[in-house]
Motif scaffolding. Sequence first.
Motif, PDB file in Angstrom:
ATOM      1  N   LEU A   1      43.546 -56.303  -9.693  1.00 15.77           N
ATOM      2  CA  LEU A   1      42.588 -57.090 -10.485  1.00 15.77           C
ATOM      3  C   LEU A   1      42.846 -56.883 -11.970  1.00 15.77           C
ATOM      4  N   LEU A   2      43.084 -55.609 -12.348  1.00 12.54           N
ATOM      5  CA  LEU A   2      43.360 -55.312 -13.757  1.00 12.54           C
ATOM      6  C   LEU A   2      44.637 -56.008 -14.211  1.00 12.54           C
ATOM      7  N   ALA A   3      45.642 -56.021 -13.353  1.00 16.14           N
ATOM      8  CA  ALA A   3      46.904 -56.679 -13.719  1.00 16.14           C
ATOM      9  C   ALA A   3      46.670 -58.160 -13.978  1.00 16.14           C
ATOM     10  N   VAL A   4      45.879 -58.804 -13.091  1.00 19.18           N
ATOM     11  CA  VAL A   4      45.628 -60.236 -13.270  1.00 19.18           C
ATOM     12  C   VAL A   4      44.779 -60.467 -14.522  1.00 19.18           C
ATOM     13  N   LEU A   5      43.789 -59.590 -14.747  1.00 23.17           N
ATOM     14  CA  LEU A   5      42.959 -59.745 -15.949  1.00 23.17           C
ATOM     15  C   LEU A   5      43.808 -59.577 -17.207  1.00 23.17           C
ATOM     16  N   ALA A   6      44.777 -58.665 -17.150  1.00 26.88           N
ATOM     17  CA  ALA A   6      45.674 -58.498 -18.297  1.00 26.88           C
ATOM     18  C   ALA A   6      46.449 -59.782 -18.559  1.00 26.88           C
ATOM     19  N   LEU A   7      46.881 -60.422 -17.482  1.00 27.33           N
ATOM     20  CA  LEU A   7      47.595 -61.697 -17.647  1.00 27.33           C
ATOM     21  C   LEU A   7      46.679 -62.749 -18.265  1.00 27.33           C
ATOM     22  N   VAL A   8      45.428 -62.785 -17.776  1.00 25.15           N
ATOM     23  CA  VAL A   8      44.477 -63.758 -18.321  1.00 25.15           C
ATOM     24  C   VAL A   8      44.278 -63.525 -19.813  1.00 25.15           C
ATOM     25  N   LEU A   9      44.072 -62.251 -20.174  1.00 27.51           N
ATOM     26  CA  LEU A   9      43.870 -61.923 -21.592  1.00 27.51           C
ATOM     27  C   LEU A   9      45.101 -62.273 -22.408  1.00 27.51           C
ATOM     28  N   ALA A  10      46.283 -61.994 -21.846  1.00 26.86           N
ATOM     29  CA  ALA A  10      47.520 -62.329 -22.560  1.00 26.86           C
ATOM     30  C   ALA A  10      47.595 -63.825 -22.797  1.00 26.86           C
ATOM     31  N   GLY A  11      47.185 -64.600 -21.780  1.00 27.63           N
ATOM     32  CA  GLY A  11      47.190 -66.048 -21.925  1.00 27.63           C
ATOM     33  C   GLY A  11      46.277 -66.501 -23.041  1.00 27.63           C
ATOM     34  N   PHE A  12      45.065 -65.927 -23.063  1.00 29.99           N
ATOM     35  CA  PHE A  12      44.122 -66.310 -24.122  1.00 29.99           C
ATOM     36  C   PHE A  12      44.621 -65.876 -25.487  1.00 29.99           C
ATOM     37  N   ALA A  13      45.196 -64.668 -25.544  1.00 32.39           N
ATOM     38  CA  ALA A  13      45.699 -64.161 -26.818  1.00 32.39           C
ATOM     39  C   ALA A  13      46.824 -65.054 -27.337  1.00 32.39           C
ATOM     40  N   CYS A  14      47.692 -65.496 -26.397  1.00 27.09           N
ATOM     41  CA  CYS A  14      48.801 -66.362 -26.805  1.00 27.09           C
ATOM     42  C   CYS A  14      48.279 -67.684 -27.352  1.00 27.09           C
ATOM     43  N   GLY A  15      47.117 -68.107 -26.862  1.00 29.03           N
ATOM     44  CA  GLY A  15      46.566 -69.362 -27.336  1.00 29.03           C
ATOM     45  C   GLY A  15      46.129 -69.315 -28.787  1.00 29.03           C
ATOM     46  N   GLN A  16      46.015 -68.124 -29.353  1.00 29.07           N
ATOM     47  CA  GLN A  16      45.466 -68.010 -30.706  1.00 29.07           C
ATOM     48  C   GLN A  16      46.514 -68.246 -31.794  1.00 29.07           C
ATOM     49  N   GLY A  17      47.664 -67.580 -31.672  1.00 27.23           N
ATOM     50  CA  GLY A  17      48.657 -67.670 -32.746  1.00 27.23           C
ATOM     51  C   GLY A  17      49.701 -68.731 -32.460  1.00 27.23           C
ATOM     52  N   ALA A  18      50.190 -69.376 -33.509  1.00 27.60           N
ATOM     53  CA  ALA A  18      51.172 -70.452 -33.337  1.00 27.60           C
ATOM     54  C   ALA A  18      52.494 -69.959 -32.742  1.00 27.60           C
ATOM     55  N   PRO A  19      53.061 -68.826 -33.229  1.00 32.16           N
ATOM     56  CA  PRO A  19      54.351 -68.405 -32.638  1.00 32.16           C
ATOM     57  C   PRO A  19      54.207 -68.080 -31.152  1.00 32.16           C
ATOM     58  N   ALA A  20      53.100 -67.412 -30.807  1.00 33.12           N
ATOM     59  CA  ALA A  20      52.888 -67.049 -29.398  1.00 33.12           C
ATOM     60  C   ALA A  20      52.732 -68.293 -28.541  1.00 33.12           C
ATOM     61  N   ARG A  21      52.071 -69.306 -29.092  1.00 31.57           N
ATOM     62  CA  ARG A  21      51.919 -70.572 -28.365  1.00 31.57           C
ATOM     63  C   ARG A  21      53.275 -71.190 -28.081  1.00 31.57           C
TER      64      ARG A  21
END
Lengths: 341, 138
Positions: free
Chosen positions: A7-27
């Motif tokens: 569950l933690l691994a999947v939540l980490a992926l979810v958070l990574a996805g949201f975090a990537c949505g914030q910055g232009a290079p990560a997007r």
Amino acid sequence: MNALYSLLAVLALVLAGFACGQGAPARMVLATFVPYAAFAALLIGFCWRVARWAFVPVPFHIPVTCGQQKSLVWIRFAKIDNPSTRWGVVSRMAAEILLFRSLFRNNRARLSGGRLILGESASLWLCSLAFHWTLLLIMLRHLRLFLEPVPAFVNALERLDGYFQIGVPPLYFSDVILVSAMTFLLFRRFRDPALRYLSLFSDYFALFLLLAIAVTGILMRYFTRVDILSVKQFALGLAAFRPGASQALSALFLCHLLLVCALAAYLPFSKLMHMSGVFLSPTRNLANNSRSQRHINPWNAPVKTHAYVEWEEEFRDKMQAAGIPLEIENETEDAGNARTN
Amino acid sequence: MRDRVWIFAGLAFFVAALTCPAWYAVANGKASNKSKPPNLELPANQKECVAPAGTMRAAHMQMLIQWREDVVRHGDRRFVAFNGKVYEKSLTRTCLGCHNKEQFCDRCHAYSGVSDPYCWNCHNDPQTVAGSRTRSTP
């Protein structure tokens, strides 16, 4: 613990996805590089594993069967459960792949008042069947984002899925069935202590990952909206090898995308390879004809044999002299008239 | 041994199915302009819709269903927009008064694979059936 870690691994992926949505290079990285890398991992890994399996030698027919084998004409045999022909095997595999025949046999053992009771348990079969078929339907429905013009069958599937026209946008029944079936499959692992003990990280991880994908998708469809035009533009761009991340793609969409990429990249290295493995199980995809046909191991070392006929030939004179009866009495007189006793 | 043919045929089918979007784009040709969104014809006589474009894009279906609810069940036809303007709650008269169904609604719906919504079970398109009305316009 396995459940918690996955569950933690999947939540980490979810958070990574949201975090990537914030910055232009990560997007940019998430929308251009990650999907191709994940897809390449899926294709190469999948082909590699299937090719490895294809080169595993299966010299003998080793089916595991659940019915009477074909033997004498007056004994009725199970044509599908114990196939003796290629078409029997095809029917058996079709029942296995399309209807999960073997899972239907699942039964539950429990102790009641000190007695062992074996009971039917169709819930696992029903829920996994519902889950797999709705997953296929959902994947086919997603083709509307990847194909332009949209083929008629995709539109037909979409109409079928939203048949009851509940709410706007219409509620897809596949979404409801998928999430309920997966919730059952998850709680099934939690509920039974024995099953909980047997469940590994990968068992939970696949379930949580698929659930997270379903939930992000449902959120995008029914709750927070995405701009479907830019999503389709993005998907078509990916298919045409001209990726581009529009600003209109929301963080939730990128999260969904990252989870799908994680699933694609994870698939060839996990138990999810059962999607090809089910076709390649030698205990299921071979005819049970070991008694009617001889299967010779192709790499057998040549064995030096000395059959009785040869032995008799070698000692013919001595045996005749000693008055021992011969199988082939006399070659010159009785040639071709061998007695069997 | 002889089953390897079948295994690799199956694998080839799987790979082809998985990569079908790329083949489809090639097969349909003009791959360069296929990924562009459809050319949606905007009304010439109006600058503003009943809600901001983003809201309309995301939630026009909910607004329409709400309008239907209000008009059909409560007889309320008055819609006060975000900028204070008052509109009549009517798909045929307000929405289709400016927008062209075929060049706006249908183009975008076809592109995004949203099957024909059931609006058109009752409503007709005033620009195609002008003069030959068989049903009343609600």
